[in-house]
Each structure stands twice: as structure tokens, then as C-alpha cells.
Design an enzyme around this catalytic site. Structure first.
Site, PDB file in Angstrom:
ATOM      1  N   GLN A 128       0.840  -1.193   0.000  1.00 39.98           N
ATOM      2  CA  GLN A 128       0.000   0.000   0.000  1.00 39.98           C
ATOM      3  C   GLN A 128       0.879   1.248   0.000  1.00 39.98           C
ATOM      4  OE1 GLN A 128      -2.017   1.229   3.698  1.00 39.98           O
ATOM      5  NE2 GLN A 128      -3.920   1.145   2.539  1.00 39.98           N
ATOM      6  N   GLY A 129       0.670   2.127  -0.968  1.00 38.71           N
ATOM      7  CA  GLY A 129       1.427   3.384  -1.042  1.00 38.71           C
ATOM      8  C   GLY A 129       0.489   4.552  -0.806  1.00 38.71           C
ATOM      9  N   SER A 131       0.615   6.529   2.634  1.00 37.98           N
ATOM     10  CA  SER A 131       1.272   7.523   3.495  1.00 37.98           C
ATOM     11  C   SER A 131       2.507   8.126   2.832  1.00 37.98           C
ATOM     12  CB  SER A 131       1.731   6.864   4.801  1.00 37.98           C
ATOM     13  OG  SER A 131       0.675   6.197   5.420  1.00 37.98           O
ATOM     14  N   GLU A 246      -9.738  -2.218   5.176  1.00 36.46           N
ATOM     15  CA  GLU A 246      -8.520  -2.398   5.975  1.00 36.46           C
ATOM     16  C   GLU A 246      -8.839  -2.351   7.471  1.00 36.46           C
ATOM     17  OE1 GLU A 246      -5.476   0.464   5.068  1.00 36.46           O
ATOM     18  OE2 GLU A 246      -3.998  -0.501   6.366  1.00 36.46           O
TER      19      GLU A 246
END
Ligand SMILES: Cc1cc2nc3c(=O)[nH]c(=O)nc-3n(C[C@H](O)[C@H](O)[C@H](O)COP(=O)(O)OP(=O)(O)OC[C@H]3O[C@@H](n4cnc5c(N)ncnc54)[C@H](O)[C@@H]3O)c2cc1C
Length: 393
Positions: A128-129, A131, A246
């Protein structure tokens, strides 16, 4: 919601239990925590076995290759999974728990046809990109920019805390596509192929000595337009779908594991008290309270999974589940350190436990009130989206 198990559920339980009893020992012990290529191989090989047995994607709809189990059987499956001590979902977490479900809810037919079978079969690993160094809780202030050039986006920027990015094939990436728009309105959700020129992944070492997550640097990286999920600049809405998966349903397995941890802790407390020759009523009371809290949390999780089945995505109740899960997990890990006492500073065997594992679990538990949105952010979401309270200034 009917929480009783039917005869059919119990038959399903027997089938799953029998399969796990053979396959879990056959899969062998997990590799060393810092050998990431071996961890990827171990986790994806297990996923392949689940897939071959028809047990991959238990909550995914059948139309997308999942098992499409009713809620009651999803819960049975999770209970049996924890009972058998089956391998952690590991590197498959993002793909199975939120990238895949996001594609099911929002992806194009072509994206679903390409990615979903690969995720289910353990052939592709996702990270997951979201932050960035200046965009964590305030995720919408992200700056990684994507410029449209012909039939592709050219992406430049930096992501941080990307869990297992060093072994990932794809990334669910949030980028800014309109710098002039309000910050929530200029964001787009892209599928980024990780192994291509311009993508540099740098693992970061954490307090427990491992490298769970990474910095990801993007330098003029090409992403075809067909890898955009949803419309351009509609990424904030889609990111919220991802985050609800999530926070809402992805932790179910972890929550069941809390109970197993608690049972181990109760046994350890008993034997430590016996060794010291004095019962510890204060510890017994804390364990009793934790037991009740874990049970209550499991009921909330059941409600969340059940809601997700009816509506297609978990509701904001997921924030309450995530908040309670992470705080209980920390309480349990901290209590385990207290029960072990002084041997925690060595690597000693106590009953079936190694004290350095207890110490490592404690250190790792510290992340849980930060990852997937901090506890303060979950409280804000509970106040605004569940209780309907006004936003603070
Ligand atoms: C183990 C782990 C794994 C992670 N994996 C990923 C991943 O795979 N991909 C990814 O994109 N990110 C990942 N993250 C990042 C995670 O989502 C962020 O760390 C988190 O959202 C917090 O952002 P931050 O670290 O920038 O802290 P900040 O946002 O700087 O927050 C600092 C403190 O201020 C508080 N705060 C901030 N804003 C408010 C507010 N409005 N109200 C009240 N309090 C506030 C926070 O609660 C916190 O205590 C991971 C983090 C961890 C710990």
C-alpha cells in the site's frame, strides 16, 4: 443476525478442520523473520495450497473467484484457522484484505480479470502506497504527483511506511492529479507495478530488529491509464473504500489470535504463580477482564463482517473494531511482559514460550495503535461518522 451455527456450518467446520490438521504441519515452520524472500515464498506457497483446496478468498464473491461463504461459515473458517495455528496471511495481506476487495467494488472488468485470480492464487503480492512523510493522519495532503502524458501517467514523489513493499509486485497508490483542486478532490487511485524503472524501495529497520516496511521513491514512473481505478480525481472516495476494508474486516484473523494469546497467557500466569508459591489475584482479575473484552470485540467483529456482507463494504463501525483490537492487543502484550518478569531480558524457555518472543511481541504491539490510522483518528471517525458529532476545530 443469527449467531448460532447450523448443521451445515458444523459440517463445513469438520471439513476445514480435517484439511488444516493435515496441511498445517505439512507446511512446516515459518522462515526466519528477516529473510524476506523466504517469507514471501512461504506465505505465497500456503496461499496456493488454500487456493487449490477452494479455501482462498472465503469472503470474496464467487463471481470473482472467491468462495463466497455466508457470514456464519466465514466465522467458522476463521475459528478453525486460529485453532489449527495456520500460517499468518503475511505478504498476501494487502492483496487479499483490501486491494482485491477494492478492485471488486470499484475496479474495471479488465482490472478484476487480470488481478483477482493472481491475488487469490498467491501469484502476486501487493503493498500500500498511501502515506507520505508529510501525509499520515492527514492523508489527503499527499503530494506525490501524477501528470497525464498521452495514455499514461508519469508519477514522481515519495511514499513511506509501505509494509512489505520490498517483496511486492503491485502497489495501491494514491497520487495527486489536480494540484489546484481542494485537497480531497485532486487525488487518484492507481495500480502501480513495483518492478519497473524509477521505483526504488528502501527497507526501514524497526525497534524489534526487523524490516517490516519501506520507503518507496518514485522518479518519473510510467503508469498506463488503464491502471487507474475509478475516475481521475475520485481517488479519495475509493481510498475510503480501501480503508474501510482495511479497518473493518481485515483484522478478523488477528482478533481470533488474541484469544489464543490470552489462553497462553493464562496458562503462563498459572505456572509462574505456582513457581513463585503465591497466586496473583490482580493478574487473574486482569486476565478475566481481558477475556470478557476479547469476547465483546469478537461480537463487534461478527457484526462488522455481517454488515459488510449486506452492503458490499464494511461500515464506519470498523473504526471501533480497529481501535479496540489495537488497544487490547497492546494491553495483552504488556501484561505478558509483566507475567514473565525478569527473564524477559534474556532468551529463556518458560513453559512453551521463549521470553524473547514475548518481548518481541510486546515491541511489535506498539505499532498497532498507529498502523491503518492512529487511535486518535479512529476516535475522530467514531465521533463524526458513527455518533454524528460535529467536526472539532
Ligand atoms: C506497522 C505500520 C505499518 C504501516 N503500513 C503502511 C502501509 O503499508 N502503507 C501506508 O501507506 N502506510 C502505512 N503505515 C502508515 C500509517 O498509516 C501512518 O503511520 C498513520 O496513518 C499515522 O500517520 P503518521 O505516522 O504520519 O503520524 P501523524 O499523522 O504525524 O500523527 C502524529 C500524532 O498526531 C496525532 N494526530 C494527527 N492528526 C490528528 C487529529 N486530526 N486529531 C487528533 N490527533 C491527531 C496522531 O494520532 C499521532 O498520535 C503503517 C504504519 C505502521 C505503524
Amino acid at each position: 443476525m443469527d449467531l448460532r451455527y447450523s448443521l451445515e456450518d458444523e459440517e463445513f467446520r469438520a471439513v476445514v478442520r480435517a484439511w488444516l490438521e493435515v496441511e498445517v504441519p505439512a507446511h512446516g515452520p515459518p522462515p526466519s523473520p528477516d529473510d524476506w524472500p523466504a517469507r514471501r515464498a512461504y506465505d505465497t506457497a500456503w496461499q496456493r495450497k488454500l487456493h487449490a483446496a477452494g479455501l482462498a478468498g472465503i469472503a470474496w464473491p464467487r463471481a470473482f473467484g472467491g468462495r463466497g461463504l455466508p457470514v456464519s461459515q466465514q466465522l467458522v473458517y476463521l475459528e478453525e484457522y486460529a485453532r489449527a495455528g495456520a500460517p499468518y496471511v503475511g505478504v498476501n495481506f494487502v492483496g487479499l484484505m483490501h486491494a482485491g476487495p477494492t478492485l471488486i467494488a470499484e475496479g474495471s472488468d479488465a482490472q478484476r480479470a487480470f488481478h483477482l485470480p493472481r491475488i487469490l492464487a498467491g501469484e502476486s503480492v501487493w503493498c500500500q502506497g498511501f502515506s507520505e512523510p508529510q501525509a499520515g493522519s492527514d492523508l489527503a495532503s499527499l503530494r506525490t504527483r501524477a501528470e497525464r502524458r498521452g495514455d499514461e501517467y508519469v508519477v514522481t514523489g515519495q511514499k513511506i511506511w509501505s509494509t512489505r513493499a520490498h517483496v511486492a509486485d503491485y502497489c495501491e497508490l494514491l497520487v495527486r492529479t489536480d494540484a489546484q483542486a481542494r485537497k480531497h478532490a485532486g487525488i487518484t487511485w492507481l495500480i502501480l507495478a513495483m518492478r519497473q524503472p524509477g521505483v526504488t524501495v528502501r527497507p526501514m529497520r524497526t525497534i524489534d530488529g526487523e524490516s517490516h516496511f519501506c520507503e518507496v521513491f518514485l522518479d518519473e514512473v510510467r503508469v498506463p491509464l488503464e491502471n487507474r481505478v475509478g475516475a481521475e480525481n475520485d481517488g479519495w472516495r475509493i481510498a475510503n473504500v480501501t480503508l474501510r476494508f482495511e479497518r473493518g474486516t481485515a483484522f478478523a484473523q488477528h482478533i481470533i489470535n488474541l484469544r489464543a494469546q490470552l489462553v497462553r497467557l493464562a496458562a503462563l500466569t498459572k505456572s509462574r504463580s505456582a513457581a513463585r508459591g503465591a497466586p496473583r489475584d490482580d493478574l487473574r482479575r486482569r486476565i478475566g477482564r481481558l477475556d470478557a473484552s476479547v469476547e465483546a470485540l469478537w461480537r463487534m467483529t461478527q457484526m462488522c463482517i455481517s454488515e459488510a456482507e449486506w452492503t458490499g463494504a464494511p461500515s464506519p463501525l470498523g473504526s471501533a473494531v480497529k481501535l479496540r483490537y489495537s488497544e487490547l492487543g497492546q494491553e495483552l502484550a504488556e501484561l505478558a511482559v509483566r507475567v514473565v518478569g525478569r527473564p524477559i531480558i534474556g532468551a529463556v524457555e518458560l513453559d512453551d514460550l521463549r521470553t524473547d518472543d514475548v518481548a518481541r511481541e510486546y515491541l511489535w504491539s506498539l505499532q498497532s495503535t498507529i498502523a491503518a490510522g492512529t487511535s486518535q483518528i479512529q476516535r475522530n471517525l467514531i465521533a463524526q461518522r458513527i455518533l454524528g458529532m460535529p467536526k472539532g476545530r
